[in-house]
Design a protein around this motif. Structure first.
Motif, PDB file in Angstrom:
ATOM      1  N   ALA A  21     -37.436  -9.841  26.432  1.00  0.00           N
ATOM      2  CA  ALA A  21     -36.389 -10.297  25.368  1.00  0.00           C
ATOM      3  C   ALA A  21     -35.946 -11.903  25.642  1.00  0.00           C
ATOM      4  O   ALA A  21     -35.667 -12.424  24.506  1.00  0.00           O
ATOM      5  N   ILE A  22     -35.952 -12.100  26.983  1.00  0.00           N
ATOM      6  CA  ILE A  22     -35.231 -13.647  27.105  1.00  0.00           C
ATOM      7  C   ILE A  22     -36.518 -14.576  26.603  1.00  0.00           C
ATOM      8  O   ILE A  22     -36.308 -15.419  26.040  1.00  0.00           O
ATOM      9  N   LYS A  23     -38.149 -14.168  26.856  1.00  0.00           N
ATOM     10  CA  LYS A  23     -39.244 -15.078  26.242  1.00  0.00           C
ATOM     11  C   LYS A  23     -39.256 -14.990  24.889  1.00  0.00           C
ATOM     12  O   LYS A  23     -39.112 -16.084  24.310  1.00  0.00           O
ATOM     13  N   ASN A  24     -38.805 -13.917  24.263  1.00  0.00           N
ATOM     14  CA  ASN A  24     -38.714 -13.767  22.765  1.00  0.00           C
ATOM     15  C   ASN A  24     -37.712 -14.695  22.158  1.00  0.00           C
ATOM     16  O   ASN A  24     -37.801 -15.246  21.204  1.00  0.00           O
ATOM     17  N   ALA A  25     -36.652 -14.682  22.727  1.00  0.00           N
ATOM     18  CA  ALA A  25     -35.396 -15.611  22.413  1.00  0.00           C
ATOM     19  C   ALA A  25     -35.749 -16.913  22.599  1.00  0.00           C
ATOM     20  O   ALA A  25     -35.540 -17.783  21.587  1.00  0.00           O
ATOM     21  N   MET A  26     -36.487 -17.527  23.530  1.00  0.00           N
ATOM     22  CA  MET A  26     -36.806 -18.585  23.918  1.00  0.00           C
ATOM     23  C   MET A  26     -37.765 -19.129  22.634  1.00  0.00           C
ATOM     24  O   MET A  26     -37.904 -20.257  22.225  1.00  0.00           O
ATOM     25  N   HIS A  27     -38.724 -18.385  22.277  1.00  0.00           N
ATOM     26  CA  HIS A  27     -39.576 -18.577  21.018  1.00  0.00           C
ATOM     27  C   HIS A  27     -38.743 -18.734  19.864  1.00  0.00           C
ATOM     28  O   HIS A  27     -39.257 -19.678  19.110  1.00  0.00           O
ATOM     29  N   LEU A  29     -35.895 -19.911  19.698  1.00  0.00           N
ATOM     30  CA  LEU A  29     -35.587 -21.420  19.691  1.00  0.00           C
ATOM     31  C   LEU A  29     -36.620 -22.434  19.763  1.00  0.00           C
ATOM     32  O   LEU A  29     -36.062 -23.296  20.043  1.00  0.00           O
ATOM     33  N   ASP A  30     -37.612 -22.171  19.245  1.00  0.00           N
ATOM     34  CA  ASP A  30     -38.750 -22.932  19.209  1.00  0.00           C
ATOM     35  C   ASP A  30     -39.321 -23.584  20.803  1.00  0.00           C
ATOM     36  O   ASP A  30     -39.724 -24.492  20.757  1.00  0.00           O
TER      37      ASP A  30
END
Length: 85
Positions: A21-27, A29-30
């Motif tokens: 979930a953290i990785k997906n949120a980073m993506h 946020l570009d």
């Protein structure tokens, strides 16, 4: 006195949904350069011990018996001697 700094994380074979979930949120946020995320727990433990070997043995026992689930998690630690207080 000694300070043990302990990091507990999931083993590579264990799915970590929070890290996904953290990785997906980073993506979102570009931050597309991020290819993997691993999250975990961090502990600082102050120990009374007569020497570094004893402090490391205490830390190892604490990690094995309480802080890490050996089926799912791994840990690493560093033990430092504190200045006399």
């Amino acid at each position: 006195m000694f300070l043990a700094q302990v990091h507990v994380t999931y083993k590579p074979s264990i799915l970590d949904p929070q890290a996904v979930a953290i990785k997906n949120a980073m993506h979102r946020l570009d931050f597309d350069e991020v290819t993997a995320v691993q999250q975990g727990k961090y502990f600082e433990i102050t120990l009374k011990a007569s020497n570094a070997d004893e402090a490391e043995n205490q830390t190892e026992a604490i990690c094995d018996q309480l802080l890490a689930n050996p089926n799912m998690e791994t840990y690493r630690y560093e033990v430092k001697e504190l200045a006399n207080q």
